[in-house]
Design an enzyme around this catalytic site. Structure first.
Site, PDB file in Angstrom:
ATOM      1  CE  LYS A  38      -3.754  -2.132   2.206  1.00 52.67           C
ATOM      2  NZ  LYS A  38      -4.544  -2.749   3.564  1.00 52.67           N
TER       3      LYS A  38
ATOM      4  CG  ASP B 241      -9.989  -0.137   4.916  1.00 54.99           C
ATOM      5  OD1 ASP B 241      -9.836  -0.549   3.714  1.00 54.99           O
ATOM      6  OD2 ASP B 241      -9.297  -0.683   5.922  1.00 54.99           O
TER       7      ASP B 241
ATOM      8  CD  GLN C 105      -3.497  -4.255   6.819  1.00 52.24           C
ATOM      9  OE1 GLN C 105      -3.390  -3.362   5.763  1.00 52.24           O
ATOM     10  NE2 GLN C 105      -4.266  -5.449   6.345  1.00 52.24           N
TER      11      GLN C 105
END
Ligand code: NDP
Length: 295
Positions: A54, A121, A98
């Site tokens: 990422k 997200d 994460q």
């Protein structure tokens, strides 16, 4: 007839290039650099790989990447303080914590502490509600990537029968909401679904997001249907030497019946990070009151 292969790798590369062009324009015309902060707690090897990837792709798109690596024993209070710090940072437009978090940390609590406008997200309860009610939101990256590929392939999805196999909060449910938003007739299947084969055989669009290697055989697929395989499963190679990645769909038999299909690897996977960058760019434009890019 063999199915058309939907090349997610090429699609994602193209999307990243369009994002990079838009980022360069933002810098030139407004002096703004979109910034993505990724918080990693602990040493989970798979998470470390994702976070590295990422960070690399964020920088390649011309954005700022902020990585915050915290030890596995980080307390909830410390993690919440980090999230609050990032919420307040004007250089950070997107925040991603994460997952999975170590067991002593409450993921829902942490995700819902993120400013929903920076929740790239799309897991914050506000974004979930906005998506469910058809309002402007930040949409979870994996289903967003699936939808982009479907729309690029079909144009309008209106009136199509779609079956989503899997009802997780990160893939199945938001995928179903997005398809409903495109006026598909949507069925969500799961582990208690009776006669899954019959349900799948009705679908013009099949989204498989289960996590069971090659569980959907070709003879379940309606001829000409579009198959999007979200599953990523590691299975031992036949010769016992190492592993290979397979999806939730039996690619060989499905590709003989379907009209179009995504491979694993190289289908949905590459689109997920590209959509994370797209969400970061969108969040940045919204934060600065600029028009959102039509990517
Ligand atoms: P979850 O384990 O959270 O959900 C799996 C879903 O599949 C559940 O709803 C479950 O039903 C359903 N299911 C399990 N067994 C069956 C069965 N026999 N028949 C029908 N449905 C079944 O998984 P995720 O949604 O997180 O992920 C799904 C897959 O997608 C995984 O392989 C994961 O690695 C992959 N993935 C890929 C991403 C990418 O970037 N390409 C991103 C995210 C995930 P029930 O609710 O009844 O238990």
């Amino acid at each position: 007839m063999a199915a058309e292969v939907i090349d997610g790798k090429a699609f994602a590369a193209d999307l990243r290039a369009r994002i990079a062009t838009h980022v360069a324009k933002l810098k030139d015309e407004h002096g703004i650099t979109p910034g993505l902060a990724v918080v990693l707690v602990g040493e989970d090897p798979a998470s470390q790989v994702y976070v590295r990837s990422k960070g690399k792709q964020t920088l390649e798109a011309g954005m700022a990447s902020f990585e915050h690596k915290l030890p596995a024993e980080t307390t909830e209070a410390e993690l919440l303080a980090k999230v609050r710090e990032l919420n307040a940072d004007p250089e950070v437009h997107g925040i991603l914590v994460q997952l999975p978090l170590p067991g002593h940390l409450d993921s829902d609590l942490v995700i819902n502490a993120i400013d929903p406008k920076k929740d790239v997200d799309g897991f914050h309860i506000s974004n979930v509600g906005l998506l469910a009610t058809g309002q402007k939101s930040l949409v979870p990256c994996t289903p967003l990537g699936c939808l982009m590929m479907l729309k690029a392939h079909h144009g309008s999805l209106s009136g199509m029968e779609a079956v989503v196999i899997g009802r997780s909060n990160i893939v199945g449910k938001p995928m179903a909401q997005l398809l409903l938003g495109e006026s598909c007739t949507v069925t969500i299947a799961h582990s208690r679904t009776k006669d899954l084969a019959e349900v799948v055989s009705r679908a013009d669009i099949v989204i498989a997001a289960v996590g069971r290697p090659e569980m959907v055989p070709g003879d379940w697929i309606k001829p000409g249907a579009t198959v999007i395989d979200v599953g990523i499963n590691r299975v031992a190679k036949a010769d016992g030497e190492g592993h290979r990645l397979v999806g939730d769909v039996d690619y060989a038999s499905a590709a003989e019946v379907a009209g179009a299909i995504t491979p694993v690897p190289g289908g949905v996977g590459p689109m997920t990070i590209a959509c994370l960058l797209s969400n970061t760019l969108t969040a940045c434009c919204r934060a600065r009151g600029l028009p959102e890019p039509a990517l």
